[in-house]
Design a protein around this motif. Sequence first.
Motif, PDB file in Angstrom:
ATOM      1  N   ALA A 237       0.866  -1.190   0.000  1.00 40.42           N
ATOM      2  CA  ALA A 237       0.000   0.000   0.000  1.00 40.42           C
ATOM      3  C   ALA A 237       0.898   1.236   0.000  1.00 40.42           C
ATOM      4  N   THR A 238       0.336   2.389  -0.355  1.00 37.99           N
ATOM      5  CA  THR A 238       1.157   3.601  -0.284  1.00 37.99           C
ATOM      6  C   THR A 238       1.386   3.942   1.201  1.00 37.99           C
ATOM      7  N   GLY A 239       2.601   4.421   1.489  1.00 45.43           N
ATOM      8  CA  GLY A 239       2.939   4.753   2.873  1.00 45.43           C
ATOM      9  C   GLY A 239       3.557   6.141   2.924  1.00 45.43           C
ATOM     10  N   ALA A 240       4.068   6.503   4.093  1.00 44.33           N
ATOM     11  CA  ALA A 240       4.569   7.859   4.301  1.00 44.33           C
ATOM     12  C   ALA A 240       5.633   8.246   3.265  1.00 44.33           C
ATOM     13  N   GLY A 241       6.792   7.549   3.296  1.00 40.60           N
ATOM     14  CA  GLY A 241       7.865   7.938   2.379  1.00 40.60           C
ATOM     15  C   GLY A 241       7.886   7.105   1.111  1.00 40.60           C
ATOM     16  N   GLY A 242       6.888   6.338   0.864  1.00 40.78           N
ATOM     17  CA  GLY A 242       6.880   5.453  -0.308  1.00 40.78           C
ATOM     18  C   GLY A 242       5.800   4.395  -0.182  1.00 40.78           C
ATOM     19  N   TYR A 243       6.205   3.224   0.320  1.00 45.85           N
ATOM     20  CA  TYR A 243       5.247   2.107   0.375  1.00 45.85           C
ATOM     21  C   TYR A 243       5.254   1.432   1.740  1.00 45.85           C
ATOM     22  N   LYS A 244       4.096   0.882   2.047  1.00 48.01           N
ATOM     23  CA  LYS A 244       3.908   0.140   3.288  1.00 48.01           C
ATOM     24  C   LYS A 244       3.739  -1.328   2.878  1.00 48.01           C
ATOM     25  N   VAL A 245       4.633  -2.194   3.350  1.00 50.22           N
ATOM     26  CA  VAL A 245       4.568  -3.613   3.002  1.00 50.22           C
ATOM     27  C   VAL A 245       3.882  -4.326   4.160  1.00 50.22           C
ATOM     28  N   GLU A 246       2.660  -4.788   3.906  1.00 49.73           N
ATOM     29  CA  GLU A 246       1.886  -5.463   4.971  1.00 49.73           C
ATOM     30  C   GLU A 246       2.368  -6.900   5.102  1.00 49.73           C
ATOM     31  N   CYS A 247       2.642  -7.325   6.338  1.00 53.12           N
ATOM     32  CA  CYS A 247       3.194  -8.668   6.553  1.00 53.12           C
ATOM     33  C   CYS A 247       2.332  -9.457   7.542  1.00 53.12           C
ATOM     34  N   VAL A 253       6.322  -3.031   7.104  1.00 53.90           N
ATOM     35  CA  VAL A 253       7.616  -2.392   6.862  1.00 53.90           C
ATOM     36  C   VAL A 253       7.381  -1.189   5.963  1.00 53.90           C
ATOM     37  N   GLU A 254       7.997  -0.042   6.290  1.00 54.86           N
ATOM     38  CA  GLU A 254       7.899   1.158   5.448  1.00 54.86           C
ATOM     39  C   GLU A 254       9.170   1.240   4.593  1.00 54.86           C
ATOM     40  N   VAL A 255       9.009   1.347   3.291  1.00 57.96           N
ATOM     41  CA  VAL A 255      10.171   1.385   2.392  1.00 57.96           C
ATOM     42  C   VAL A 255       9.942   2.408   1.279  1.00 57.96           C
ATOM     43  N   GLU A 256      11.063   2.761   0.609  1.00 58.94           N
ATOM     44  CA  GLU A 256      10.950   3.666  -0.542  1.00 58.94           C
ATOM     45  C   GLU A 256      10.628   2.895  -1.809  1.00 58.94           C
ATOM     46  N   THR A 257      11.217   1.722  -1.926  1.00 59.00           N
ATOM     47  CA  THR A 257      11.110   0.939  -3.163  1.00 59.00           C
ATOM     48  C   THR A 257      10.802  -0.508  -2.812  1.00 59.00           C
TER      49      THR A 257
END
Length: 453
Positions: A237-247, A253-257
């Motif tokens: 999903a979209t997150g603060a600085g990029g993407y939110k990886v739902e686990c 986890v919040e990541v850029e790429t």
Amino acid sequence: MVGGGITGLATAYFLRQSGLDVTLIEAGDSLGGKIQTLELAGVPVEAGPDTFLARVPWAVDLCRQLGLGDDLVAPATGKAWLWIGDRLRPLPERHVLGVPTALRPLVRSAVLSPAGVARAALDLVLPPTSAGPDPSVAAVVGRRMGRQVVDRLVDPLVGGINAGRADMLSLAATARPIADGAARSRSLVLGLRRAAPGPGGPVFLGLVGGLHRLVDRLAEEAGAADVRTATTVTAIATGAGGYKVECAPGPHVEVETVVLTVPSFAAAGMLAALSPLSAGHLGAIRHASVVTATLAYAPSALARPLEGAGMLVPRVEGRLITACTWSTTKWPALAASGMVLLRASAGRDGDSRAMDLDDTELVRRVHGELAEALGLREPPQASLVSRWARGFPQYDVGHQARVDAIEAALAADAPGVLVAGASYRGLGIAACVEQARRAAGLVTAPGPVAAPG
Ligand SMILES: Cc1cc2nc3c(=O)[nH]c(=O)nc-3n(C[C@H](O)[C@H](O)[C@H](O)COP(=O)(O)OP(=O)(O)OC[C@H]3O[C@@H](n4cnc5c(N)ncnc54)[C@H](O)[C@@H]3O)c2cc1C
């Protein structure tokens, strides 16, 4: 990185070399994905791949970078057989992915009927045939050389590598050398004969001790990365600085790429909300299921010595097994087991019979067929069965356009989310490493990077 197979591990390795922070999330308890070296009769046997292509640099170079260069080992090569009717017939010498480039060895092999040979020879005189912009393997070969060449030679080889059907597989995506030959001349035989000689040296290489050593070395090198096994990614999903990886289990986890190196059907589920268009294309890539069964026989089980290296079984024969490698011939080090190891494959696109059998029945049926083909006198003393549900992506007609469409949809809907791996631009280990290199290049220097060929 989502997925800890060779593509995810190699991407993580390349990114770590650029000094980036990497998190790798893998659903399974261990890393390696399809690369699994197990043990049978006291020796390492491959449950999945056992070699990689050595005529392209990607996997070989990676092994060398990882200090495994001295442990690269070429399998013993020998005659391959086709099980047709009641006997094994030699795969004719001089062919390109099953397409014969000389008629005399074809006649000698008795793989085709006299009428089948005559039809194949028509290729030399037929006017040019056209098969459209992205034809199937069978459309091109069948029009030039007839159905028997497709069913008895090309489908076992090209279909065997892909667990697919020559009628469905895209020629451009799965049999580039045949496509090049077809483009070079009106006649397929002459076009393939005109191919530049390939580089010398072995076509395939494996690793002493098994391919899992490549996985282990990559995992060691990824040491500084955050590697989470037994963690399933459920959504991006979209997150603060990029993407939110739902686990699952969390936390997210919040990541850029994000680089998705999971099979396309898994990526489709993760992207359903973020990019429905790419998810639709991803979900449309079909996958076939395959079972591998390695059977260990006492040497006394052999009524006659095994000649050659293995056999392929054309689909039209209706057998359960699709291929068998004489493993102890191919890898002489396995003879340390004191056994004769035979590795059979069963199941392919459109044939799920093997997947439906339990291990005991599967081994019984596989042994029955091997006994018939090879004259085995005793049942196996041990066996190892591995199931690869939806393990082989099918590069159907239209595949390359579909992958282009996936990448275009992701670039529009979710810039910074990439896909790489077996479902896309080559399913062999070498092609996966090349895709990893390309994905890492896109992460470190976003912009156009040539698609692997
Ligand atoms: C029986 C068999 C024989 C083969 N033989 C050869 C050969 O001889 N030579 C060759 O070059 N190639 C061969 N191949 C093909 C090659 O092994 C594979 O295509 C390649 O290893 C795939 O690598 P990958 O990293 O793209 O995908 P995978 O190895 O499939 O890795 C993907 C990873 O993603 C994980 N994953 C899936 N869903 C999720 C999720 N939701 N969250 C987190 N993780 C997830 C999976 O658990 C898996 O570990 C063979 C394949 C098989 C099955």
